[in-house]
Design a protein around this motif. Sequence first.
Motif, PDB file in Angstrom:
ATOM      1  N   LYS A  12       0.835  -1.196   0.000  1.00 49.26           N
ATOM      2  CA  LYS A  12       0.000   0.000   0.000  1.00 49.26           C
ATOM      3  C   LYS A  12       0.872   1.249   0.000  1.00 49.26           C
ATOM      4  CE  LYS A  12      -3.889  -2.143   2.287  1.00 49.26           C
ATOM      5  NZ  LYS A  12      -4.554  -2.463   1.070  1.00 49.26           N
ATOM      6  N   THR A  15       3.326   6.122   3.981  1.00 44.20           N
ATOM      7  CA  THR A  15       3.017   7.390   4.640  1.00 44.20           C
ATOM      8  C   THR A  15       4.247   8.288   4.661  1.00 44.20           C
ATOM      9  OG1 THR A  15       3.535   6.304   6.687  1.00 44.20           O
ATOM     10  CG2 THR A  15       1.206   6.476   6.091  1.00 44.20           C
ATOM     11  N   CYS A  16       5.376   7.762   4.204  1.00 47.96           N
ATOM     12  CA  CYS A  16       6.606   8.557   4.248  1.00 47.96           C
ATOM     13  C   CYS A  16       6.958   9.101   2.866  1.00 47.96           C
ATOM     14  CB  CYS A  16       7.754   7.724   4.781  1.00 47.96           C
ATOM     15  SG  CYS A  16       7.684   7.563   6.544  1.00 47.96           S
ATOM     16  N   LYS A  44      14.978   4.439   8.678  1.00 47.00           N
ATOM     17  CA  LYS A  44      13.562   4.243   9.010  1.00 47.00           C
ATOM     18  C   LYS A  44      12.772   3.658   7.840  1.00 47.00           C
ATOM     19  CE  LYS A  44      13.025   7.743  12.599  1.00 47.00           C
ATOM     20  NZ  LYS A  44      14.140   8.663  12.351  1.00 47.00           N
ATOM     21  N   GLU A  48      10.449   0.470   7.998  1.00 44.37           N
ATOM     22  CA  GLU A  48       9.038   0.504   7.564  1.00 44.37           C
ATOM     23  C   GLU A  48       8.689  -0.788   6.800  1.00 44.37           C
ATOM     24  OE1 GLU A  48       8.092   3.775   5.000  1.00 44.37           O
ATOM     25  OE2 GLU A  48       6.018   3.159   4.761  1.00 44.37           O
TER      26      GLU A  48
ATOM     27  N   ASP B  65      -3.547  -0.111   7.683  1.00 45.44           N
ATOM     28  CA  ASP B  65      -3.103   0.993   6.820  1.00 45.44           C
ATOM     29  C   ASP B  65      -2.368   2.064   7.630  1.00 45.44           C
ATOM     30  OD1 ASP B  65      -4.168  -0.189   4.646  1.00 45.44           O
ATOM     31  OD2 ASP B  65      -5.970   1.034   4.521  1.00 45.44           O
ATOM     32  N   TRP B  68       1.920   1.489  10.428  1.00 46.94           N
ATOM     33  CA  TRP B  68       3.290   1.999  10.364  1.00 46.94           C
ATOM     34  C   TRP B  68       3.352   3.460  10.827  1.00 46.94           C
ATOM     35  CZ3 TRP B  68       8.171   1.997  10.846  1.00 46.94           C
ATOM     36  CH2 TRP B  68       8.945   3.060  10.367  1.00 46.94           C
ATOM     37  N   THR B  69       2.359   4.258  10.421  1.00 43.27           N
ATOM     38  CA  THR B  69       2.356   5.680  10.821  1.00 43.27           C
ATOM     39  C   THR B  69       2.414   5.798  12.337  1.00 43.27           C
ATOM     40  OG1 THR B  69       0.838   5.950   8.979  1.00 43.27           O
ATOM     41  CG2 THR B  69       1.170   7.860  10.372  1.00 43.27           C
ATOM     42  N   TYR B  72       5.837   4.878  13.515  1.00 43.03           N
ATOM     43  CA  TYR B  72       6.758   5.965  13.151  1.00 43.03           C
ATOM     44  C   TYR B  72       6.611   7.148  14.104  1.00 43.03           C
ATOM     45  CZ  TYR B  72       9.111   9.492  10.319  1.00 43.03           C
ATOM     46  OH  TYR B  72       9.954  10.481   9.895  1.00 43.03           O
ATOM     47  N   ILE B  75       8.253   6.423  17.382  1.00 43.07           N
ATOM     48  CA  ILE B  75       9.716   6.504  17.289  1.00 43.07           C
ATOM     49  C   ILE B  75      10.134   7.977  17.327  1.00 43.07           C
ATOM     50  CG2 ILE B  75      11.708   6.121  15.771  1.00 43.07           C
ATOM     51  CD1 ILE B  75      10.282   3.560  14.781  1.00 43.07           C
TER      52      ILE B  75
END
Lengths: 217, 149
Positions: A12, A15-16, A44, A48, B65, B68-69, B72, B75
Motif C-alpha cells: 500500500k 506514509t513517508c 527508518k 518501515e 493501513d 506503520w504511521t 513511526y 519513534i
Amino acid sequence: MSDHESNTNAAKPSTCGYSIYKWQAIRTSLNEQSLLERCKKGDKQAFEIIVKKYMKRAYFSALALTHSQDNALDLSQEAFVRAYRSMKNFNPEMKFFTWYYRILKNLFLNLKRNTSKIKNFTSEGYEALELIEEPSADVRELVEANDLHNILWKNINQLEDSQREIIILKDFQDYSYKEISELLEIPVGTVMSRLFNARKNLKERMCECIPLRERNI
Amino acid sequence: MTEEEKLKELIVKLLDNEITDSEKIELNRLLEKFKHYKSEIEEMKKLKEVSRNMKLKTPSSEVFDTYWTKVYNRIERGIAWIIFSIGAVILITYGLFKAVEELISDGKLETIVKIGIIGVLAGLVILIVSVIREKIIMGKTDKYKEVKR
C-alpha cells in the motif's frame, strides 16, 4: 503463518512519501538481511518495510497475550518501537520475528507486572474468534446455536498465560512445533507437552460450559 | 521420556494431523496400555474440529493501513523526548550554577544560609548522580534483566 500472508498490506502507498512503484522496487531488490543491516544504521524506510512485513503476525501474537484488539495493537506497535531502538543489539543470525517476539513478550510481562499502569490490560470483552469462510455444516450449526466462538474465546482467556499463548500460536496462527519452540525458547518436547495440557484444560472448561447433548459434532 | 509422556506427544501429533504411520502404530500400542486416554482423544478431537473451523478476526484494513504511521510517530516522539530531556538538563544545570554563583557573591545573605543552600543543592546533585550511576551499572551487569518473572 507464511510470509506472504503477513505481507498482504505491504504494497500500500507509504506514509513517508514513497510511491507504490518505488516501494515495490525496494521490496524486490532488497532481501531481509540487507534491510535489517540498514535498520541497524537507523534507516527508518528499511524499518518501515520490516514493520509492514511482520505487523499482522505481531498483532496476532500480541492478541494471544493481551486478549483485546486495542491492547494488542498498542503492545505490538510499542514492541516495534523498542525493536527499532535496540536494533544495534540484533544478532543477524537470528530470525527477526523470533527476536521481536522476545521483546514483545518481555514488554507484556513488564506491563502486566506493573498493573497500576495498565488497569484491565487483559480485557475479556473482545470477541476475537469467527467462523472460517466455509466451515463444515454441522460445525456451523453447533457454533451458531451455542455462541461457541465466544465461549471458546472466553475459555481460552481463562487458561494460564503460557497455555493460552501456545493454543493461539498453534491452533489459530498455525505455527509449526519448531517455530513455537524458537519463539518461546523451549524444547520441542516441552511444546508438545504444554500443548497437550493446554488442550486438555481447554477441553475440560468447554465441557463445563456446553451441555453434553449439544457437544456431539 | 516416560511412555505416558510419549503418548501425550503422539496424541498432540494425531490431533494436528502430523502423525506418521509408524507413530500411529506406537500410539495404538500405548493406548492399549493407557486405556483412559481413548475417551480423552475423542473429546480433544471434537474441540480441535471446532477450533479448526474458527479463525482470529482480522481487524479492519484501516487498522493496518495506519499501523506503520503510528509506529513511526512513536519513534519520532521518543527521539523528541530525548532531545527535550537533554535540553532541560542543560538549562536546569545552568540555572542552578548561576543561582549558586549569585548566592555566593550576595553580600547581604547570611553565611549560614549560603552554606545551607549549597548543602541542599550539593546533596541533590550527589543523589541524582548516584541513582543514574546505579541504573547504568545495573543495566550493564544485571545478568537477570532479561529473565521473565
